[in-house]
Design a protein around this motif. Sequence first.
Motif, PDB file in Angstrom:
ATOM      1  N   MET A   1       0.838  -1.196   0.000  1.00 29.70           N
ATOM      2  CA  MET A   1       0.000   0.000   0.000  1.00 29.70           C
ATOM      3  C   MET A   1       0.875   1.248   0.000  1.00 29.70           C
ATOM      4  O   MET A   1       1.951   1.264   0.595  1.00 29.70           O
ATOM      5  CB  MET A   1      -0.930   0.015   1.225  1.00 29.70           C
ATOM      6  N   LEU A   2       0.380   2.300  -0.625  1.00 31.97           N
ATOM      7  CA  LEU A   2       1.053   3.592  -0.628  1.00 31.97           C
ATOM      8  C   LEU A   2       1.198   4.105   0.802  1.00 31.97           C
ATOM      9  O   LEU A   2       0.277   3.985   1.608  1.00 31.97           O
ATOM     10  CB  LEU A   2       0.240   4.580  -1.463  1.00 31.97           C
ATOM     11  N   ASP A   3       2.326   4.728   1.090  1.00 32.07           N
ATOM     12  CA  ASP A   3       2.535   5.280   2.427  1.00 32.07           C
ATOM     13  C   ASP A   3       1.790   6.601   2.620  1.00 32.07           C
ATOM     14  O   ASP A   3       0.992   6.740   3.552  1.00 32.07           O
ATOM     15  CB  ASP A   3       4.029   5.510   2.688  1.00 32.07           C
ATOM     16  N   VAL A   4       2.073   7.597   1.759  1.00 28.84           N
ATOM     17  CA  VAL A   4       1.553   8.957   1.963  1.00 28.84           C
ATOM     18  C   VAL A   4       0.888   9.468   0.684  1.00 28.84           C
ATOM     19  O   VAL A   4       1.504   9.482  -0.382  1.00 28.84           O
ATOM     20  CB  VAL A   4       2.671   9.927   2.379  1.00 28.84           C
ATOM     21  N   LEU A   5      -0.346   9.906   0.817  1.00 28.34           N
ATOM     22  CA  LEU A   5      -1.053  10.573  -0.267  1.00 28.34           C
ATOM     23  C   LEU A   5      -1.082  12.067   0.051  1.00 28.34           C
ATOM     24  O   LEU A   5      -1.474  12.467   1.147  1.00 28.34           O
ATOM     25  CB  LEU A   5      -2.478  10.034  -0.379  1.00 28.34           C
ATOM     26  N   VAL A   6      -0.665  12.890  -0.900  1.00 27.29           N
ATOM     27  CA  VAL A   6      -0.715  14.345  -0.744  1.00 27.29           C
ATOM     28  C   VAL A   6      -1.712  14.884  -1.760  1.00 27.29           C
ATOM     29  O   VAL A   6      -1.587  14.628  -2.966  1.00 27.29           O
ATOM     30  CB  VAL A   6       0.668  14.989  -0.962  1.00 27.29           C
ATOM     31  N   ILE A   7      -2.686  15.638  -1.289  1.00 26.05           N
ATOM     32  CA  ILE A   7      -3.720  16.190  -2.168  1.00 26.05           C
ATOM     33  C   ILE A   7      -3.499  17.690  -2.275  1.00 26.05           C
ATOM     34  O   ILE A   7      -3.649  18.431  -1.303  1.00 26.05           O
ATOM     35  CB  ILE A   7      -5.127  15.878  -1.636  1.00 26.05           C
ATOM     36  N   GLY A   8      -3.140  18.143  -3.460  1.00 25.99           N
ATOM     37  CA  GLY A   8      -2.805  19.532  -3.711  1.00 25.99           C
ATOM     38  C   GLY A   8      -1.526  19.610  -4.507  1.00 25.99           C
ATOM     39  O   GLY A   8      -0.760  18.635  -4.559  1.00 25.99           O
ATOM     40  N   GLY A   9      -1.285  20.779  -5.128  1.00 26.13           N
ATOM     41  CA  GLY A   9      -0.110  20.878  -5.982  1.00 26.13           C
ATOM     42  C   GLY A   9       0.685  22.149  -5.818  1.00 26.13           C
ATOM     43  O   GLY A   9       1.541  22.446  -6.653  1.00 26.13           O
ATOM     44  N   GLY A  10       0.430  22.916  -4.748  1.00 29.16           N
ATOM     45  CA  GLY A  10       1.157  24.160  -4.523  1.00 29.16           C
ATOM     46  C   GLY A  10       2.300  23.988  -3.550  1.00 29.16           C
ATOM     47  O   GLY A  10       2.741  22.864  -3.253  1.00 29.16           O
ATOM     48  N   ASN A  11       2.792  25.100  -3.034  1.00 32.31           N
ATOM     49  CA  ASN A  11       3.955  25.100  -2.161  1.00 32.31           C
ATOM     50  C   ASN A  11       3.801  24.166  -0.964  1.00 32.31           C
ATOM     51  O   ASN A  11       4.679  23.342  -0.689  1.00 32.31           O
ATOM     52  CB  ASN A  11       4.219  26.527  -1.679  1.00 32.31           C
ATOM     53  N   ALA A  12       2.694  24.265  -0.227  1.00 31.74           N
ATOM     54  CA  ALA A  12       2.523  23.453   0.977  1.00 31.74           C
ATOM     55  C   ALA A  12       2.493  21.964   0.641  1.00 31.74           C
ATOM     56  O   ALA A  12       3.112  21.144   1.324  1.00 31.74           O
ATOM     57  CB  ALA A  12       1.242  23.862   1.709  1.00 31.74           C
ATOM     58  N   ALA A  16       5.253  19.118   1.719  1.00 34.46           N
ATOM     59  CA  ALA A  16       4.841  17.891   2.403  1.00 34.46           C
ATOM     60  C   ALA A  16       5.331  16.657   1.658  1.00 34.46           C
ATOM     61  O   ALA A  16       5.865  15.713   2.268  1.00 34.46           O
ATOM     62  CB  ALA A  16       3.322  17.860   2.537  1.00 34.46           C
ATOM     63  N   ALA A  17       5.155  16.643   0.344  1.00 32.70           N
ATOM     64  CA  ALA A  17       5.559  15.485  -0.452  1.00 32.70           C
ATOM     65  C   ALA A  17       7.065  15.266  -0.380  1.00 32.70           C
ATOM     66  O   ALA A  17       7.539  14.128  -0.208  1.00 32.70           O
ATOM     67  CB  ALA A  17       5.108  15.676  -1.895  1.00 32.70           C
ATOM     68  N   LEU A  18       7.835  16.342  -0.507  1.00 35.99           N
ATOM     69  CA  LEU A  18       9.291  16.222  -0.465  1.00 35.99           C
ATOM     70  C   LEU A  18       9.766  15.747   0.903  1.00 35.99           C
ATOM     71  O   LEU A  18      10.647  14.881   1.012  1.00 35.99           O
ATOM     72  CB  LEU A  18       9.924  17.574  -0.804  1.00 35.99           C
ATOM     73  N   THR A  19       9.184  16.298   1.962  1.00 38.94           N
ATOM     74  CA  THR A  19       9.591  15.913   3.312  1.00 38.94           C
ATOM     75  C   THR A  19       9.251  14.460   3.601  1.00 38.94           C
ATOM     76  O   THR A  19      10.059  13.727   4.198  1.00 38.94           O
ATOM     77  CB  THR A  19       8.930  16.841   4.344  1.00 38.94           C
ATOM     78  N   ALA A  20       8.061  14.032   3.199  1.00 41.26           N
ATOM     79  CA  ALA A  20       7.670  12.635   3.420  1.00 41.26           C
ATOM     80  C   ALA A  20       8.579  11.686   2.647  1.00 41.26           C
ATOM     81  O   ALA A  20       8.976  10.633   3.159  1.00 41.26           O
ATOM     82  CB  ALA A  20       6.213  12.436   3.005  1.00 41.26           C
ATOM     83  N   VAL A  27       5.280   8.170  -1.924  1.00 39.01           N
ATOM     84  CA  VAL A  27       4.408   9.343  -1.954  1.00 39.01           C
ATOM     85  C   VAL A  27       3.755   9.489  -3.316  1.00 39.01           C
ATOM     86  O   VAL A  27       4.415   9.380  -4.359  1.00 39.01           O
ATOM     87  CB  VAL A  27       5.194  10.643  -1.640  1.00 39.01           C
ATOM     88  N   LEU A  28       2.453   9.760  -3.299  1.00 38.18           N
ATOM     89  CA  LEU A  28       1.705  10.123  -4.502  1.00 38.18           C
ATOM     90  C   LEU A  28       1.089  11.492  -4.269  1.00 38.18           C
ATOM     91  O   LEU A  28       0.425  11.719  -3.256  1.00 38.18           O
ATOM     92  CB  LEU A  28       0.605   9.095  -4.789  1.00 38.18           C
ATOM     93  N   LEU A  29       1.314  12.413  -5.198  1.00 43.95           N
ATOM     94  CA  LEU A  29       0.741  13.754  -5.125  1.00 43.95           C
ATOM     95  C   LEU A  29      -0.314  13.911  -6.215  1.00 43.95           C
ATOM     96  O   LEU A  29      -0.047  13.630  -7.390  1.00 43.95           O
ATOM     97  CB  LEU A  29       1.843  14.805  -5.281  1.00 43.95           C
ATOM     98  N   LEU A  30      -1.494  14.358  -5.829  1.00 47.53           N
ATOM     99  CA  LEU A  30      -2.599  14.569  -6.759  1.00 47.53           C
ATOM    100  C   LEU A  30      -2.827  16.061  -6.947  1.00 47.53           C
ATOM    101  O   LEU A  30      -3.161  16.771  -5.990  1.00 47.53           O
ATOM    102  CB  LEU A  30      -3.881  13.914  -6.233  1.00 47.53           C
ATOM    103  N   GLU A  31      -2.637  16.550  -8.152  1.00 41.68           N
ATOM    104  CA  GLU A  31      -2.846  17.954  -8.493  1.00 41.68           C
ATOM    105  C   GLU A  31      -4.061  18.056  -9.406  1.00 41.68           C
ATOM    106  O   GLU A  31      -4.155  17.358 -10.414  1.00 41.68           O
ATOM    107  CB  GLU A  31      -1.594  18.488  -9.187  1.00 41.68           C
ATOM    108  N   GLY A 452       4.214  16.712   6.217  1.00 46.01           N
ATOM    109  CA  GLY A 452       4.898  15.632   5.506  1.00 46.01           C
ATOM    110  C   GLY A 452       5.635  14.714   6.455  1.00 46.01           C
ATOM    111  O   GLY A 452       5.592  13.475   6.312  1.00 46.01           O
ATOM    112  N   ALA A 453       6.326  15.299   7.441  1.00 45.72           N
ATOM    113  CA  ALA A 453       7.030  14.482   8.425  1.00 45.72           C
ATOM    114  C   ALA A 453       6.052  13.672   9.268  1.00 45.72           C
ATOM    115  O   ALA A 453       6.281  12.483   9.556  1.00 45.72           O
ATOM    116  CB  ALA A 453       7.888  15.384   9.317  1.00 45.72           C
ATOM    117  N   GLY A 454       4.932  14.305   9.646  1.00 49.97           N
ATOM    118  CA  GLY A 454       3.932  13.591  10.432  1.00 49.97           C
ATOM    119  C   GLY A 454       3.296  12.452   9.672  1.00 49.97           C
ATOM    120  O   GLY A 454       3.063  11.365  10.224  1.00 49.97           O
ATOM    121  N   ALA A 455       3.006  12.680   8.384  1.00 48.99           N
ATOM    122  CA  ALA A 455       2.397  11.627   7.565  1.00 48.99           C
ATOM    123  C   ALA A 455       3.345  10.454   7.377  1.00 48.99           C
ATOM    124  O   ALA A 455       2.932   9.287   7.418  1.00 48.99           O
ATOM    125  CB  ALA A 455       1.984  12.207   6.213  1.00 48.99           C
ATOM    126  N   ALA A 456       4.639  10.743   7.185  1.00 50.96           N
ATOM    127  CA  ALA A 456       5.620   9.664   7.031  1.00 50.96           C
ATOM    128  C   ALA A 456       5.733   8.853   8.323  1.00 50.96           C
ATOM    129  O   ALA A 456       5.801   7.616   8.290  1.00 50.96           O
ATOM    130  CB  ALA A 456       6.974  10.249   6.644  1.00 50.96           C
TER     131      ALA A 456
END
Length: 477
Positions: A1-12, A16-20, A27-31, A452-456
């Motif tokens: 299973m995927l570890d971290v899903l990030v929803i959004g594509g801006g700075n925050a 989060a995605a980079l830190t995780a 990590v999967l990022l959905l923009e 990102g750190a918390g999600a990881a």
Amino acid sequence: MLDVLVIGGGNAALCAALTAREAGASVLLLESAPRELRGGNSAHTRNLRCMHDAPQDVLVDAYPEEEYWQDLLKVTGGRTDEKLARLVIRASSTCRPWMVKHGVRFQPPLSGALHVARTNAFFMGGGKALVNAYYRSAEKLGVQVRYETPVDRIELRDGRFVAAIGRDGERFEARSCVVAAGGFESNRDWLREAWGRDERGEWPADNFLIRGTRFNQGVLLRQLIDAGADSIGDPSQSHCVAIDARAPLYDGGICTRIDCVSLGVVVNREARRFHDEGEDFWPKRYAIWGRLVARQPGQIAWSIIDAKAVGRFMPPVFPGTRADTLDDLARQLGLPVGPFVETLAAYNAACRVGRFDHTTLDDCHTDGIAPPKTHWALPIDTPPFYGYALRPGITFTYLGLRTDETAAVRFADQPSDNLFVAGEMMAGNVLGQGYTAGVGMSIGTAFGRIAGAGAAAASRLATARNHTAKEARHAFA
């Protein structure tokens, strides 16, 4: 299973995605936007407000924590969580080396922005370059990115993230999730709901322009609040700037801002002044003017200057209306000539000119008129004269999800152990009202990295629990 899903594509979301990913998570990022429009409002930014106790490359002098805090306290009128605000302030002092590691470059401020050389670090190439650098770094590190993938719903179980459901019904499961999908500034119906009708029965929000992306509809924000997530903030409060009335409905960005307000006067369609144009430095006060204009009849106003102001502010993208007399300027702007000339004459007569200096809180002020002009009050008497029509320009909204120093989404005041929030979706914890230049990027960077750190960490814990459960089942098989 995927570890971290990030929803959004801006700075925050990118922070989060980079830190995780740096923490070892998949990590999967959905923009929601297409690739060419990726980055949300972050693509329109220019700088980051940074605490520093001594000069640092592009930052001059010092900008200590307490001064940063007092600046934030002043613009918010106390509507801020001091603990979270100070967390952001302290994080802003250490984030730039991390940003540089991921490809962001900084430059000294350009002319027209020198008054923030001490407080703000400017991105080389602006926000679009920052966003592109983060995406390049994310792809190199192995973060998966999906464009044109809006998410309509978060599936929850007892305050825990289970899955995200895309608009087309696709299901995205993960051990943890960061929501950083922006506010609701592009949702006209929600803006109407937040602002209501005026005394004439009209909707002020119908005259608002959106400075940034059209994709911030607030879908997840609304759904999570409806699902019981704790919220914070006034839905009518936002980063709201007075921008050129000729700006496009979406994505006008920084170049549509009118920065000459403090060098002249601002009048409404009745040709009357309605606020102190010189109460403080522009970076601290520019974001109050959108809301002020929004409270005027028809949500429109005009910034009026004369030849003495030219060259002292960042020129807007559209030229102003030009006239050699105030009567002619009023006629060209469609304002009542008599009241306009009367207003300017009263202002000019009230000016008490001392030593003009737009880089300091000078002693040029008015006396005996309301509203006063506290600083930089020079008579408007030197042709040619210029007028710029202003509309409210919404950057991002402040209604958000309540959180704490862990960036966890809270349900009935209890933090979720695997759902985190960053960026505009939680900025209202720090910004109850008002704004000061660059603080939005400070909030997004700080809480993006925390989330990102918390999600990881949540993903690692979930994995460990699963392994323990499997071992227990094998032991009793």
